[in-house]
Write an enzyme that holds these catalytic residues in place. Structure first.
Site, PDB file in Angstrom:
ATOM      1  N   PHE B 111     -51.680-109.460   6.968  1.00 31.25           N
ATOM      2  CA  PHE B 111     -50.454-110.204   7.268  1.00 31.25           C
ATOM      3  C   PHE B 111     -49.270-109.238   7.376  1.00 31.25           C
ATOM      4  O   PHE B 111     -49.071-108.394   6.515  1.00 31.25           O
ATOM      5  CB  PHE B 111     -50.194-111.234   6.157  1.00 31.25           C
ATOM      6  CG  PHE B 111     -48.909-111.991   6.371  1.00 31.25           C
ATOM      7  CD1 PHE B 111     -48.753-112.842   7.464  1.00 31.25           C
ATOM      8  CD2 PHE B 111     -47.836-111.850   5.490  1.00 31.25           C
ATOM      9  CE1 PHE B 111     -47.569-113.528   7.661  1.00 31.25           C
ATOM     10  CE2 PHE B 111     -46.660-112.538   5.690  1.00 31.25           C
ATOM     11  CZ  PHE B 111     -46.524-113.378   6.779  1.00 31.25           C
ATOM     12  N   LYS B 161     -47.006-100.816   0.349  1.00 35.42           N
ATOM     13  CA  LYS B 161     -46.483-101.542  -0.815  1.00 35.42           C
ATOM     14  C   LYS B 161     -47.060-101.022  -2.135  1.00 35.42           C
ATOM     15  O   LYS B 161     -46.346-100.930  -3.137  1.00 35.42           O
ATOM     16  CB  LYS B 161     -46.804-103.033  -0.653  1.00 35.42           C
ATOM     17  CG  LYS B 161     -46.156-103.905  -1.726  1.00 35.42           C
ATOM     18  CD  LYS B 161     -46.370-105.396  -1.440  1.00 35.42           C
ATOM     19  CE  LYS B 161     -45.579-106.251  -2.409  1.00 35.42           C
ATOM     20  NZ  LYS B 161     -45.722-107.688  -2.103  1.00 35.42           N
TER      21      LYS B 161
END
Lengths: 170, 577
Positions: B111, B161
């Site tokens: 995503f 991340k």
């Protein structure tokens, strides 16, 4: 690449780059973006684990060679570029080729191959796989010689090159 | 000291002296936004990531410091592609940080994943995908070093991340007080070859018709003062390209203004007739040269550029000089002062130049009270009513050309525009970035109605973040420059260039975004509206100037034609060239 006039337009660039992921893509993308034509390209690690060497044969007609060099030099991961002058470098290329050969022609081919300095890698019922290392003109000539027999499959590496020792000392 | 990647990233930005950044958070970059709360760096929350990029560019152009933008992965990264390309073409120092999906998810079409470094490789000076938290401080140092040295440009740093998320063990690193760059392939050489400068000076002294052709590199190298000295010492006339407006004072007697497709007649023609173009930090862009093989055919070329790839890329120089423009200009001045040689008599050339200036000034026909405004008139009134150091940021199109032509730029770094990429919608976010960098200066965005509708939402940012810019909207209801080309080259057949006369209601729209807004229809109201706008300091201002749609930008060198065929306004057609 096979004719002499095409050969003299080509430049051999030996480009030393940082051995990091994505560097080859940056070099390839630069050539595409600036409309420079690549004739052949070979990449491999060097004696220094942090560096790789890319040998690029550039079509000198597609752009002035100093523009190609200057644009390549702007890539942050490019550490060094050498524009090898014809006759001032050792150039080698490897060819693997499978040719169709009737049994009665085998001896003929092997004799030609021996004379050229190549090796038989594998023999089938009606074909043979050969290897040859040499300077690109030499490989071209041998490829022409094999053609009448019927080339079933061919893979050339593109050339690798290093400057002559007297050039390296400079 | 143990820390995590997110903390290290913000601390690294602080260490680079970053005072302000422009951005918008999202999933992948979330962990980096937490330490921003405790940082002294001012973060400006934009309404669209493209705005963050152009703000960083405007900030960088106005201050000379690198602009910084931070956005998340995927669509945020693709939204900032346009500003990256814009900054690449205009050589603007900028560092963009993008979030990325966790390292283990890279390549899985996760995503909001996209191949950010792949997409931006050809429109950045360099980019990095950082895969280890320990590398963050060094990469940030390297990014700023690359962005700000040599030929400046944008650098992107893509941060997965997991290496900034304090709950992930992969984000742990040891913070070092010192960090060193490791860029074996990056060399910056600002020195110049003095022998080449001496040869250049010889050519300069021999030239009968020399022109100083000044590009944005002179501004990038902070060389405006040195240029003034060189021009006055040699008494050579100066043209300043669209990227160099303000590098030499427009009101100086040696200034000929802007050359190129919409340059003024004298600047274009003097270059065309010149026997020596002293090219400083310019790149022979097609908008300057016109048809290349007809460009300045008799001129010899001295070409100074920090980027060796520019030397000979378009026009082969007689004297190529790789190096910093300021160093080169200062060395020229030194060599000139030390030499005994006298310059060739140039009185004939000077009288030709003044003849062109008299016969071919920039002109437009004034409108009468009650008629639609002339855009040039609005620019002139704005120029006359604002301080000399006002920063002007423009969009792209007719209004950009009129602003460049009719403003008087007497100070460097007061003109900010999208030159190379020609990015519509540039002006409002760029003006915001400039105002953040120089809150003490008046900042006017000169915009068109087509451009305004691309980035107007950043006026919300301006109001909420208290950045009181002013916008002069030259509203002719058309995509004006495209319409001009259709008028001139497509038999006046207008295809998809009419926007709308009354929709949107710009005044109402601006007011709804928290701006003070006015609409001006009559020439008699212009001065009063500008005076009112200049009084307002507590919020952004938008003036919707209703301008004449049929007005064209003159002079013009049509695309594909040579600079000797410059089209002059109808009133000058019978003048002797």
């Amino acid at each position: 690449m096979s004719s002499a006039s095409a050969e003299h337009r080509n430049h051999v660039l030996v480009v030393t780059v940082e051995n990091k992921s994505g560097v080859l893509a940056r070099v390839a993308s630069l050539f595409a973006r600036r409309a420079f034509n690549i004739r052949s390209l070979a990449v491999a690690p060097t004696e220094d684990d942090n560096l790789s060497r890319i040998t690029i044969v550039v079509d000198g007609e597609s752009a002035p060679i100093e523009q190609v060099v200057n644009q390549l030099d702007k890539l942050i991961n490019v550490v060094d570029i050498r524009d090898l002058q014809p006759g001032h470098a050792v150039e080698r290329e490897l060819m693997l080729v499978t040719v169709a050969v009737e049994p009665e022609h085998r001896d003929d081919i092997v004799e030609q191959l021996d004379r050229a300095g190549g090796k038989v890698m594998s023999v089938g019922t009606d074909s043979m796989m050969l290897s040859l290392v040499g300077d690109p003109d030499h490989i071209d000539a041998f490829e022409d010689l094999l053609r009448p027999f019927g080339i079933l499959e061919i893979q050339r590496t593109g050339r690798v090159a290093l400057a002559n020792l007297d050039e390296t000392i400079e | 000291m143990k820390t995590d990647g997110g903390q290290a990233l913000i601390k690294s930005l602080e260490r680079e002296g970053v005072e302000v950044m422009f951005g918008l958070p999202g999933g992948a970059i979330l962990p980096v936004y937490d330490p921003i709360i405790d940082s002294k760096i001012r973060h400006i929350l934009v309404r669209h990531e493209q705005g963050a990029g152009h703000m960083a560019e405007g900030y960088a152009q106005a201050t000379g410091k690198p602009g910084v933008a931070m956005v998340t992965s995927g669509p945020a990264a693709t939204n900032i592609v346009t500003p990256l390309c814009d900054a690449y073409l205009d050589s603007i120092p900028m560092v963009v940080i993008t979030g990325q999906v966790p390292t283990a998810a890279i390549g899985t079409d996760a995503f909001q994943e996209c191949d950010t470094t792949g997409i931006t490789a050809s429109i950045t000076k360099h980019n990095f995908l950082v895969t280890e938290a320990q590398d963050i401080p060094r990469v940030i140092r390297e990014a700023f070093h690359i962005a700000t040295t040599g030929r400046p440009g944008p650098v992107l740093v893509d941060i997965p991340k997991d290496i900034v998320d304090p709950t992930n063990p992969r984000s742990s690193l040891e913070w070092e007080d010192e960090v060193e760059i490791d860029l074996p392939g990056y060399k910056v050489d600002t020195s110049v070859d003095e022998d080449a400068i001496k040869k250049a000076v010889d050519l300069i002294q021999q030239a009968e018709k020399p022109i100083l052709y000044i590009g944005g590199g002179v501004l990038k190298s902070r060389a405006a003062e040195a240029l003034l000295e060189l021009a006055e010492l040699t008494q050579i006339h100066v043209v300043t390209t669209l990227m160099a407006r303000g590098a030499f004072p427009d009101s100086h007697e040696l200034c000929l203004g802007m050359p190129g497709m919409h340059g003024n007649f004298t600047a274009v023609t003097a270059m065309q007739e010149s026997d020596l173009l002293i090219t400083l930090g310019a790149r022979f862009d097609d908008r300057v040269t016109g048809k290349l093989d007809e460009f300045a055919v008799t001129a010899k070329i001295i070409h100074v550029d920090i980027d060796p790839a520019e030397l000979g890329k378009v026009r082969r120089p007689d004297i190529p000089i790789q190096g910093d423009c300021r160093v080169a200009i200062e060395t020229m001045v030194k060599v000139l002062r030390e030499s005994n040689s006298e310059a060739t008599d140039r009185s004939a050339w000077k009288s030709r130049i003044s003849g062109w200036q008299e016969r071919f000034p920039l002109v437009y026909e004034s409108s009468n009270p009650g008629q639609a405004l002339k855009p040039q008139f609005v620019i002139e009134k704005l120029r006359d009513a604002t301080p000399g150091d006002t920063i002007v940021a423009s969009g792209v199109g007719q209004h950009q050309m009129w602003a460049s032509q009719y403003w008087t730029f007497d100070h460097p770094y007061t003109w900010i525009n999208s030159g190379g990429l020609g990015t519509m919608g540039f002006s409002i976010p760029a003006a915001i970035g400039a105002k953040v960098g120089h809150p003490e200066k008046m900042v006017w965005a000169v915009d068109g109605d087509g451009c305004f509708q691309m980035t107007a939402q950043e006026l919300v940012t301006a109001r909420v973040e208290n950045i009181p810019i002013k916008v002069a909207l030259l509203n002719n209801s058309y995509l004006g420059m495209v319409r001009q080309w259709q008028d001139m080259f497509y038999d006046e057949r207008h295809s998809e260039v009419f926007l709308s006369k009354e929709i949107p209601d710009y005044k109402g729209w601006a007011e709804s975004m928290g701006c003070f807004a006015l609409r001006v229809d009559d020439p008699d109201e212009v001065e009063e509206a500008i005076a009112q706008a200049n009084e307002i300091e507590d919020r952004p201002v938008v003036i919707d100037f209703r301008t004449a749609a049929e007005e064209k930008v003159y002079p013009m060198v049509a695309a594909g034609t040579g600079n000797s065929d410059v089209i002059v306004p109808p009133s000058q057609e019978n003048e002797i060239r």
